[in-house]
Design a protein around this motif. Structure first.
Motif, PDB file in Angstrom:
ATOM      1  N   ASP A 170      71.939 -47.788  79.519  1.00 16.39           N
ATOM      2  CA  ASP A 170      72.360 -46.604  80.258  1.00 16.39           C
ATOM      3  C   ASP A 170      71.127 -45.936  80.848  1.00 16.39           C
ATOM      4  OD1 ASP A 170      74.976 -47.039  79.643  1.00 16.39           O
ATOM      5  OD2 ASP A 170      75.111 -45.505  78.088  1.00 16.39           O
ATOM      6  N   ASP A 172      70.009 -43.143  81.676  1.00 14.53           N
ATOM      7  CA  ASP A 172      70.170 -41.698  81.574  1.00 14.53           C
ATOM      8  C   ASP A 172      68.949 -40.952  82.104  1.00 14.53           C
ATOM      9  OD1 ASP A 172      68.628 -42.711  79.527  1.00 14.53           O
ATOM     10  OD2 ASP A 172      69.647 -41.635  77.912  1.00 14.53           O
ATOM     11  N   THR A 175      69.788 -39.060  87.281  1.00 16.92           N
ATOM     12  CA  THR A 175      70.948 -38.178  87.324  1.00 16.92           C
ATOM     13  C   THR A 175      71.377 -37.972  88.774  1.00 16.92           C
ATOM     14  OG1 THR A 175      69.537 -36.203  87.346  1.00 16.92           O
ATOM     15  CG2 THR A 175      70.310 -36.991  85.201  1.00 16.92           C
ATOM     16  N   ARG A 274      76.445 -41.554  86.072  1.00 16.86           N
ATOM     17  CA  ARG A 274      75.354 -42.387  85.595  1.00 16.86           C
ATOM     18  C   ARG A 274      75.458 -43.799  86.179  1.00 16.86           C
ATOM     19  NH1 ARG A 274      79.675 -43.119  82.447  1.00 16.86           N
ATOM     20  NH2 ARG A 274      79.890 -45.003  81.199  1.00 16.86           N
TER      21      ARG A 274
END
Length: 297
Positions: A170, A172, A175, A274
């Motif tokens: 992911d 992260d 954004t 995401r």
């Protein structure tokens, strides 16, 4: 995006065309398809050939021809690298085993996360806090459970339980604002760890394939979110190629809208806006043409 859309019925499907993207509603499923040739031809150096009902896009990289073959609707059939006049198939998306070309969805038992043989943080890797070896390890890990056969790219794209057999990363660190698919230039460097892992994998095997998945939060309707998420995935793939020199043929993209929320919420949750990356080579590799096979005519 909405202004471009044209809706029609094709049998039991509702088809919404939006430029080079097509949103399809069939029963309780909605998914998006796109022609990725524009991503290959960003430098304008690709050659396009028509052979019957097939369209061949030929790009030359480092002295090697990369050929993407699609049908008349832009659906990928195969992507190959030609080495010394011989075809090495990277992605074979032609239906196999007697399945229809539009039989995308494959039902597998849901993955039992509690029974995984690897730690959860090695199965779902959070790029922001993961060391480089975790990222590379997730990219190169085998399926977490045995699979009965190889799958086409469309089966992988549209069947979540197939994809879930591979670890994921992911991103992260990246954004998106609500309603936006743009990655601001100040975030490009945050993609360096995943880019380094992919480049390391490709240097060992130039036929590796990585799926870039786009997601949204639950705000908005299905069509808007599918289109938005698909553009988010494409944006990251373009940056990985333009800024980090990852060959575009090793990447493929897909948007899932709000279908796979990371944080259960009906509101504007940033964590749900995401992009995820996973290696799908092991899901594709069986049944591919051998490097010594003659090129198809």
């Amino acid at each position: 995006m909405r202004k471009e859309r044209r809706e029609s019925r094709e049998g039991n499907r509702t088809v919404i065309r939006e430029g080079d993207r097509t949103i399809i509603r069939e029963g309780n499923r909605t998914f998006i398809r796109r022609d990725e040739n524009d991503r290959f031809n960003r430098r304008g150096d690709a050659r396009i050939e028509r052979r019957g009902n097939e369209i061949r896009t030929v790009s030359r990289r480092n002295g090697v021809d990369i050929i993407t073959v699609t049908d008349a609707n832009g659906r990928l059939l195969r992507r190959s690298r030609y080495v010394n006049g011989r075809e090495v198939v990277i992605i074979d998306n032609r239906p196999r085993g007697g399945r229809r070309a539009d039989a995308f969805f494959v039902a597998l038992p849901a993955l039992a996360l509690g029974a995984l043989a690897i730690p959860r943080d090695r199965y779902i890797v959070e790029a922001e806090s993961a060391p480089p070896e975790y990222i590379y390890g997730a990219l190169m890990a085998p399926p977490v459970e045995p699979l009965p056969r190889a799958y086409t790219l469309d089966e992988i794209r549209y069947s979540p339980e197939i994809r879930n057999r591979m670890p994921r990363i992911d991103l992260d660190t990246i954004t998106f604002d609500t309603g936006s698919w743009e990655v601001s230039p100040d975030q490009y460097d945050r993609l360096a760890p995943i880019a380094d892992g992919i480049k390391r994998a490709v240097s060992q095997n130039p036929n590796e394939v990585f799926l870039i998945e786009g997601h949204t939060d639950a705000v908005g309707n299905d069509e808007d979110n599918l289109s938005l998420s698909d553009r988010r995935a494409e944006s990251v793939a373009v940056i990985l190629t333009d800024e980090f020199q990852i060959p575009p043929e090793n990447l493929t993209t897909q948007g899932y809208g709000e279908q796979q929320l990371k944080v259960p919420s009906d509101g504007p949750e940033r964590a749900n806006r995401r992009v995820t990356v996973r290696r799908i080579t092991p899901l594709l590799q069986q049944g591919q043409l051998d490097a010594g096979a003659p090129p198809p005519q």
